[in-house]
Design an enzyme around this catalytic site. Structure first.
Site, PDB file in Angstrom:
ATOM      1  N   HIS A  51       0.841  -1.205   0.000  1.00 36.52           N
ATOM      2  CA  HIS A  51       0.000   0.000   0.000  1.00 36.52           C
ATOM      3  C   HIS A  51       0.871   1.248   0.000  1.00 36.52           C
ATOM      4  O   HIS A  51       2.084   1.173   0.150  1.00 36.52           O
ATOM      5  CB  HIS A  51      -1.008  -0.017   1.151  1.00 36.52           C
ATOM      6  N   HIS A  53       1.381   3.988   1.881  1.00 37.73           N
ATOM      7  CA  HIS A  53       1.909   4.783   2.996  1.00 37.73           C
ATOM      8  C   HIS A  53       3.439   4.907   2.930  1.00 37.73           C
ATOM      9  O   HIS A  53       4.136   3.974   2.540  1.00 37.73           O
ATOM     10  CB  HIS A  53       1.491   4.171   4.333  1.00 37.73           C
ATOM     11  N   ASP A  55       5.850   4.908   5.020  1.00 40.56           N
ATOM     12  CA  ASP A  55       6.755   3.990   5.720  1.00 40.56           C
ATOM     13  C   ASP A  55       6.892   2.657   4.974  1.00 40.56           C
ATOM     14  O   ASP A  55       7.668   1.791   5.381  1.00 40.56           O
ATOM     15  CB  ASP A  55       6.325   3.779   7.182  1.00 40.56           C
ATOM     16  N   HIS A  56       6.152   2.500   3.876  1.00 41.54           N
ATOM     17  CA  HIS A  56       6.244   1.288   3.049  1.00 41.54           C
ATOM     18  C   HIS A  56       6.818   1.588   1.655  1.00 41.54           C
ATOM     19  O   HIS A  56       7.143   0.668   0.920  1.00 41.54           O
ATOM     20  CB  HIS A  56       4.863   0.636   2.899  1.00 41.54           C
ATOM     21  N   HIS A 107      -7.440  -0.854   5.465  1.00 39.16           N
ATOM     22  CA  HIS A 107      -6.435   0.076   6.000  1.00 39.16           C
ATOM     23  C   HIS A 107      -6.250   1.218   4.999  1.00 39.16           C
ATOM     24  O   HIS A 107      -6.289   2.395   5.365  1.00 39.16           O
ATOM     25  CB  HIS A 107      -5.145  -0.680   6.236  1.00 39.16           C
ATOM     26  N   ASP A 129      -0.084  -3.722   6.267  1.00 34.68           N
ATOM     27  CA  ASP A 129      -0.737  -3.216   7.481  1.00 34.68           C
ATOM     28  C   ASP A 129      -2.186  -3.684   7.582  1.00 34.68           C
ATOM     29  O   ASP A 129      -3.024  -3.007   8.188  1.00 34.68           O
ATOM     30  CB  ASP A 129      -0.705  -1.682   7.501  1.00 34.68           C
ATOM     31  N   HIS A 167       4.827  -4.541  10.670  1.00 36.72           N
ATOM     32  CA  HIS A 167       5.215  -3.826  11.904  1.00 36.72           C
ATOM     33  C   HIS A 167       5.353  -4.799  13.069  1.00 36.72           C
ATOM     34  O   HIS A 167       4.633  -5.789  13.150  1.00 36.72           O
ATOM     35  CB  HIS A 167       4.163  -2.773  12.290  1.00 36.72           C
TER      36      HIS A 167
HETATM   37 ZN   LIG Z   1       2.882   0.820   8.114  1.00 36.47          ZN
HETATM   38 ZN   LIG Z   2      -0.088   1.761   6.445  1.00 34.37          ZN
END
Ligand SMILES: [Zn+2]
Ligand SMILES: [Zn+2]
Length: 256
Positions: A51, A53, A55-56, A107, A129, A167
């Protein structure tokens, strides 16, 4: 399979086949490049994304520039680099593996998961996530109904599937899970195991899907024990499956 730690609690999963490396959700490009530098001769050739985001996806540009790796990601989401768009039913071949794409919105609106079954080994799931050990992702762009359907979908994968979450949230999730199901002995045992792993600096992942079905309240939101706990918490009847799931998710959001 290597969970490469990044930021406070992310894992960038890395797989190796001969000299080829596959990375999943590389939020931090430097972390991956440093890992590759320690393993001379290896070539990052494929990146799977679950996805959009940051942090990915934060490391995508740097990694594509440095390695020329091809990037596969959700058709419905925008990524910082050009990617091959994938959706439910698509497959991506890498080494001996055929990655199957599962649509798991909730998410984010276009979140996908990646599943493959290496011969003679337990299957592998990269679920980003959507599913965490003992928990699930927050509903940023989707509804409770969508997330419940996505988790139902993942629940039907083979029980021995190794769930590779993005995570390390396990211990805080299990604290909540125990508040929901204080009498779940398997959950208590799993929490002890995960505490020991964290004390030794080890990841709690991957976790077998069959274990998650026994301990994760978000995969158990239809069970009588979890329903009763939700009703006690809210002081009202839970209503339908999606309603109960939404209440459970809301309870966790406010849980300290
Ligand atoms: Zn994440
Ligand atoms: Zn995420």
């Amino acid at each position: 399979m290597t969970p490469l730690p990044a930021f406070a609690d992310n894992y960038i999963w890395l797989l190796q086949h001969q000299q080829q490396v596959l990375a999943v959700d590389p939020g931090d490009g430097q972390a991956v490049l440093q890992w590759l530098a320690r393993e001379p001769g290896l070539q990052l050739d494929t990146i799977l994304v679950t996805h959009h985001h940051a942090d990915h996806t934060g490391g995508l540009s740097e990694l594509v520039q440095a390695t020329g790796a091809r990037v596969f990601g959700p058709a419905l989401e925008k990524l910082p680099v050009a990617h091959v768009p994938v959706a439910e039913g698509d497959t991506v071949a890498w080494g001996p593996l055929q990655w199957q794409v599962l649509d798991v919105p909730g998410h984010t609106a276009g979140h996908v998961a990646w599943w493959a079954h290496p011969e003679g080994e337990a299957p592998i799931l990269f679920c980003g996530d959507t599913l965490f050990s003992g928990g699930c992702g927050r509903l940023f762009e989707g509804t409770a109904q969508q997330m419940l359907a996505s988790l139902d979908r993942l629940s039907q994968l083979p029980a021995q599937t190794r769930v590779c979450c993005a995570h390390e949230y396990t211990l805080s999730n299990l604290r909540f899970a125990r508040a929901v199901e204080p009498d779940n002995l398997q959950l208590a045992a799993h929490e002890q195991l995960c505490k020991r792993r964290r004390e030794q600096g080890l990841p709690t992942l991957p976790t077998p899907l069959g274990n998650e079905l026994d301990i994760n309240p978000f995969l158990r939101s239809r069970s009588p024990a979890v329903r009763l706990a939700i009703e006690r918490h809210t002081g009202a009847p839970t209503g339908d499956d999606a309603g109960a799931f939404a209440q459970l998710r809301g309870w966790k959001n406010g849980f300290q």
